[in-house]
Design a protein around this motif. Structure first.
Motif, PDB file in Angstrom:
ATOM      1  N   PRO A 163       0.847  -1.198   0.000  1.00  0.00           N
ATOM      2  CA  PRO A 163       0.000   0.000   0.000  1.00  0.00           C
ATOM      3  C   PRO A 163       0.883   1.248   0.000  1.00  0.00           C
ATOM      4  O   PRO A 163       2.081   1.169   0.273  1.00  0.00           O
ATOM      5  N   GLY A 164       0.303   2.377  -0.332  1.00  0.00           N
ATOM      6  CA  GLY A 164       1.032   3.646  -0.261  1.00  0.00           C
ATOM      7  C   GLY A 164       1.593   4.080  -1.602  1.00  0.00           C
ATOM      8  O   GLY A 164       1.275   3.522  -2.642  1.00  0.00           O
ATOM      9  N   VAL A 165       2.440   5.087  -1.549  1.00  0.00           N
ATOM     10  CA  VAL A 165       3.055   5.655  -2.753  1.00  0.00           C
ATOM     11  C   VAL A 165       4.447   5.055  -2.896  1.00  0.00           C
ATOM     12  O   VAL A 165       5.262   5.137  -1.980  1.00  0.00           O
ATOM     13  N   GLN A 174       5.577   6.816   1.026  1.00  0.00           N
ATOM     14  CA  GLN A 174       4.756   6.818   2.235  1.00  0.00           C
ATOM     15  C   GLN A 174       3.729   5.700   2.187  1.00  0.00           C
ATOM     16  O   GLN A 174       3.066   5.498   1.189  1.00  0.00           O
ATOM     17  N   ALA A 175       3.666   4.951   3.282  1.00  0.00           N
ATOM     18  CA  ALA A 175       2.623   3.949   3.479  1.00  0.00           C
ATOM     19  C   ALA A 175       2.204   4.073   4.938  1.00  0.00           C
ATOM     20  O   ALA A 175       2.695   3.353   5.807  1.00  0.00           O
ATOM     21  N   PRO A 176       1.293   5.032   5.213  1.00  0.00           N
ATOM     22  CA  PRO A 176       0.983   5.392   6.605  1.00  0.00           C
ATOM     23  C   PRO A 176       0.557   4.204   7.474  1.00  0.00           C
ATOM     24  O   PRO A 176       0.994   4.106   8.630  1.00  0.00           O
ATOM     25  N   ASN A 177      -0.254   3.284   6.920  1.00  0.00           N
ATOM     26  CA  ASN A 177      -0.722   2.192   7.785  1.00  0.00           C
ATOM     27  C   ASN A 177       0.366   1.160   8.078  1.00  0.00           C
ATOM     28  O   ASN A 177       0.199   0.316   8.950  1.00  0.00           O
ATOM     29  N   TYR A 181       7.955   5.581   5.786  1.00  0.00           N
ATOM     30  CA  TYR A 181       8.156   6.854   5.101  1.00  0.00           C
ATOM     31  C   TYR A 181       9.550   6.859   4.501  1.00  0.00           C
ATOM     32  O   TYR A 181      10.526   6.699   5.231  1.00  0.00           O
ATOM     33  N   ASP A 182       9.627   7.001   3.185  1.00  0.00           N
ATOM     34  CA  ASP A 182      10.911   7.034   2.491  1.00  0.00           C
ATOM     35  C   ASP A 182      11.756   5.788   2.813  1.00  0.00           C
ATOM     36  O   ASP A 182      12.919   5.894   3.196  1.00  0.00           O
ATOM     37  N   VAL A 183      11.168   4.626   2.652  1.00  0.00           N
ATOM     38  CA  VAL A 183      11.870   3.361   2.897  1.00  0.00           C
ATOM     39  C   VAL A 183      12.236   2.718   1.553  1.00  0.00           C
ATOM     40  O   VAL A 183      11.350   2.424   0.750  1.00  0.00           O
ATOM     41  N   ASP A 237      -1.734   2.951 -23.216  1.00  0.00           N
ATOM     42  CA  ASP A 237      -0.850   2.757 -24.375  1.00  0.00           C
ATOM     43  C   ASP A 237       0.281   1.780 -24.060  1.00  0.00           C
ATOM     44  O   ASP A 237       1.438   1.991 -24.432  1.00  0.00           O
ATOM     45  N   GLY A 238      -0.048   0.748 -23.300  1.00  0.00           N
ATOM     46  CA  GLY A 238       0.910  -0.310 -23.021  1.00  0.00           C
ATOM     47  C   GLY A 238       1.884  -0.040 -21.894  1.00  0.00           C
ATOM     48  O   GLY A 238       2.760  -0.856 -21.626  1.00  0.00           O
ATOM     49  N   ALA A 239       1.752   1.092 -21.211  1.00  0.00           N
ATOM     50  CA  ALA A 239       2.691   1.415 -20.133  1.00  0.00           C
ATOM     51  C   ALA A 239       1.955   1.708 -18.839  1.00  0.00           C
ATOM     52  O   ALA A 239       0.878   2.317 -18.838  1.00  0.00           O
ATOM     53  N   LEU A 240       2.543   1.281 -17.722  1.00  0.00           N
ATOM     54  CA  LEU A 240       1.997   1.615 -16.414  1.00  0.00           C
ATOM     55  C   LEU A 240       2.170   3.116 -16.183  1.00  0.00           C
ATOM     56  O   LEU A 240       3.247   3.668 -16.405  1.00  0.00           O
ATOM     57  N   VAL A 241       1.095   3.760 -15.723  1.00  0.00           N
ATOM     58  CA  VAL A 241       1.166   5.200 -15.460  1.00  0.00           C
ATOM     59  C   VAL A 241       1.616   5.417 -14.015  1.00  0.00           C
ATOM     60  O   VAL A 241       0.932   5.002 -13.078  1.00  0.00           O
ATOM     61  N   GLN A 242       2.780   6.039 -13.842  1.00  0.00           N
ATOM     62  CA  GLN A 242       3.300   6.302 -12.493  1.00  0.00           C
ATOM     63  C   GLN A 242       2.915   7.696 -11.998  1.00  0.00           C
ATOM     64  O   GLN A 242       2.614   7.877 -10.823  1.00  0.00           O
ATOM     65  N   GLY A 243       2.973   8.663 -12.898  1.00  0.00           N
ATOM     66  CA  GLY A 243       2.592  10.019 -12.518  1.00  0.00           C
ATOM     67  C   GLY A 243       3.742  10.851 -11.983  1.00  0.00           C
ATOM     68  O   GLY A 243       4.835  10.346 -11.726  1.00  0.00           O
ATOM     69  N   HIS A 244       3.466  12.137 -11.809  1.00  0.00           N
ATOM     70  CA  HIS A 244       4.454  13.139 -11.417  1.00  0.00           C
ATOM     71  C   HIS A 244       5.189  12.755 -10.137  1.00  0.00           C
ATOM     72  O   HIS A 244       6.403  12.825 -10.042  1.00  0.00           O
ATOM     73  N   ARG A 245       4.460  12.356  -9.106  1.00  0.00           N
ATOM     74  CA  ARG A 245       5.113  11.943  -7.851  1.00  0.00           C
ATOM     75  C   ARG A 245       4.736  10.502  -7.495  1.00  0.00           C
ATOM     76  O   ARG A 245       4.558  10.160  -6.334  1.00  0.00           O
ATOM     77  N   ASP A 246       4.647   9.683  -8.520  1.00  0.00           N
ATOM     78  CA  ASP A 246       4.396   8.242  -8.374  1.00  0.00           C
ATOM     79  C   ASP A 246       3.057   7.932  -7.727  1.00  0.00           C
ATOM     80  O   ASP A 246       2.859   6.827  -7.237  1.00  0.00           O
ATOM     81  N   ALA A 247       2.150   8.889  -7.715  1.00  0.00           N
ATOM     82  CA  ALA A 247       0.879   8.690  -7.020  1.00  0.00           C
ATOM     83  C   ALA A 247      -0.306   8.619  -7.982  1.00  0.00           C
ATOM     84  O   ALA A 247      -1.456   8.781  -7.560  1.00  0.00           O
ATOM     85  N   ALA A 248      -0.045   8.357  -9.264  1.00  0.00           N
ATOM     86  CA  ALA A 248      -1.148   8.238 -10.220  1.00  0.00           C
ATOM     87  C   ALA A 248      -2.117   7.152  -9.761  1.00  0.00           C
ATOM     88  O   ALA A 248      -1.699   6.116  -9.246  1.00  0.00           O
TER      89      ALA A 248
END
Ligand SMILES: [Zn+2]
Length: 391
Positions: A163-165, A174-177, A181-183, A237-248
């Motif tokens: 879970p998490g980003v 971050q995976a609060p539960n 953080y930053d692991v 389009d065949g690619a996983l969308v990660q997004g600007h800060r990997d939170a897509a």
């Protein structure tokens, strides 16, 4: 064995900034051959050359190195009657290696499996998470080690859906539960076990699982995971969308019940507090606990109406997403008794009502075909993709 170590295997890149080096081209060609063998089964070298557009010489060279690595086997001469001289078939040795897959999405326990390269589960285990923070990492390492030790063939790698980003290098931002953080989870677990480890957000692993093992289409696919929380993974389009800060895909925390500005949210009741610290998020109405609370004590007709109200709200959230990305499939992953019925029907109707026909008239909004196995299948795809370039 030599395996591609690039973690870029999920995506295509616009505006490349560096030239393609010969070793990158070779890794790419190698994954094209593996991809073909993975999806089409045993074929001849000539068939491989035709399907990939590579020369016979390049294909023969790649096949020889894959045979040396133990990934591909010579399967003998094709016996069926065809014109021309009989061809030697080669095939992927799906039983010669193992993948360890771990799903951390459940709040109670870690679920793990040992799979072969075809995605067949050969061993299944679970264990409690342990405490949060470093103790949770230690428990995860011990759990992964037990699975690696249970494998009867060499382990190609470990795939973990968390879970998490999570960034593309397997670092949990971050995976609060879990209290993470930053692991740098992939590096930490990899160093402890001495095998390649790939980590991705659990909704992203779910969409990779659906793409590879669930019959999903890569042109525009979203998997919406509905459990304790709500998340989404997107392949475009065949690619996983990660997004600007990997939170897509984090649509679970979009506000859908807003009492200051009530656009037809009244059937959903008051805006409830969310785990993220805000109120009225999609997760507060669509998570499994929220849905169970909503239908508790209602008769069939009342429960159907309550689920349809949530489904309509989901459709209103999905409509601009489906339109902006021109998705072809939205797949729901979660309990069918809650999701597959009035909720799904109302969601699809709301999307259709709010989008142009060219966007939604052939949109499929369906349940996952992978059931409970989706998360583990997806974690296995992290390894197939990361180590072999196969999805
Ligand atoms: Zn929230």
């Amino acid at each position: 064995m030599t395996t591609a170590t690039t973690r870029q295997g999920w995506g295509t890149t616009l505006r490349p900034r560096a030239k393609v080096l010969p070793e990158h081209a070779r890794a790419h060609h190698r994954s094209m051959v593996l991809q073909q063998l993975f999806h089409e089964g045993p074929v001849s070298r000539a068939d491989l050359a035709r399907a990939t557009g590579l020369t016979r010489v390049t294909v023969s060279d790649l096949v020889s190195s894959l045979v040396a690595d133990g990934l591909v086997a010579e399967l003998g001469v094709r016996t069926e009657g065809r014109v021309g001289k009989p061809a030697n078939l080669v095939g992927l040795r799906t039983d010669a290696f193992r993948i360890v897959a771990v799903d951390l999405a459940d709040d109670e326990r870690m679920h793990g499996a040992v799979l072969d390269l075809a995605g067949q589960v050969v061993e299944r285990r679970s264990a409690p998470h342990g405490s949060t923070g470093q103790a949770g990492v230690d428990a995860l390492v011990a759990f992964c080690r037990s699975l690696v030790e249970a494998a009867t063939e060499p382990v190609l790698g470990v795939g973990i859906g968390s879970p998490g980003v999570v960034d593309g290098g397997g670092r949990v931002a971050q995976a609060p539960n879990r209290g993470w953080y930053d692991v740098p989870l992939a590096d930490v677990v990899g160093a402890a076990l001495g095998v390649p480890v790939h980590v991705a957000n659990d909704a992203n692993t779910a969409v990779l699982g659906e793409l590879t093992f669930g019959g999903g289409e890569g042109s525009g696919l979203m998997v919406l995971t509905v459990g304790e929380g709500v998340g989404a993974g997107i392949v475009l389009d065949g690619a996983l969308v990660q997004g600007h800060r990997d939170a897509a895909g984090e649509i679970g925390h979009v506000t859908v019940v807003d009492e200051r500005d009530d656009h037809g949210t009244a059937p959903l009741g008051r805006a409830l507090p969310c785990a993220c610290g805000r109120t009225g998020c999609l997760e507060t109405v669509l998570s499994v606990p929220a849905l169970r609370r909503r239908v508790a004590g209602l008769d069939r007709a009342g429960a159907d109406a309550a689920l349809a109200a949530v489904g309509r709200r989901l459709g209103i959230v999905l409509a601009p997403v489906v339109s902006a990305l021109n998705l072809s499939e939205v797949v729901l992953s979660g309990p069918a008794e809650l999701l597959d019925g009035p909720l799904r029907d109302a969601a699809l109707a709301a999307v259709r009502e709010r989008t142009m026909p060219v966007i939604s008239d052939d949109l499929s909004l369906r349940m996952t075909s992978l059931g409970e196995e989706g998360a583990l299948a997806g974690a296995a795809v992290l390894v197939l993709s990361g180590q072999l370039g196969v999805t």
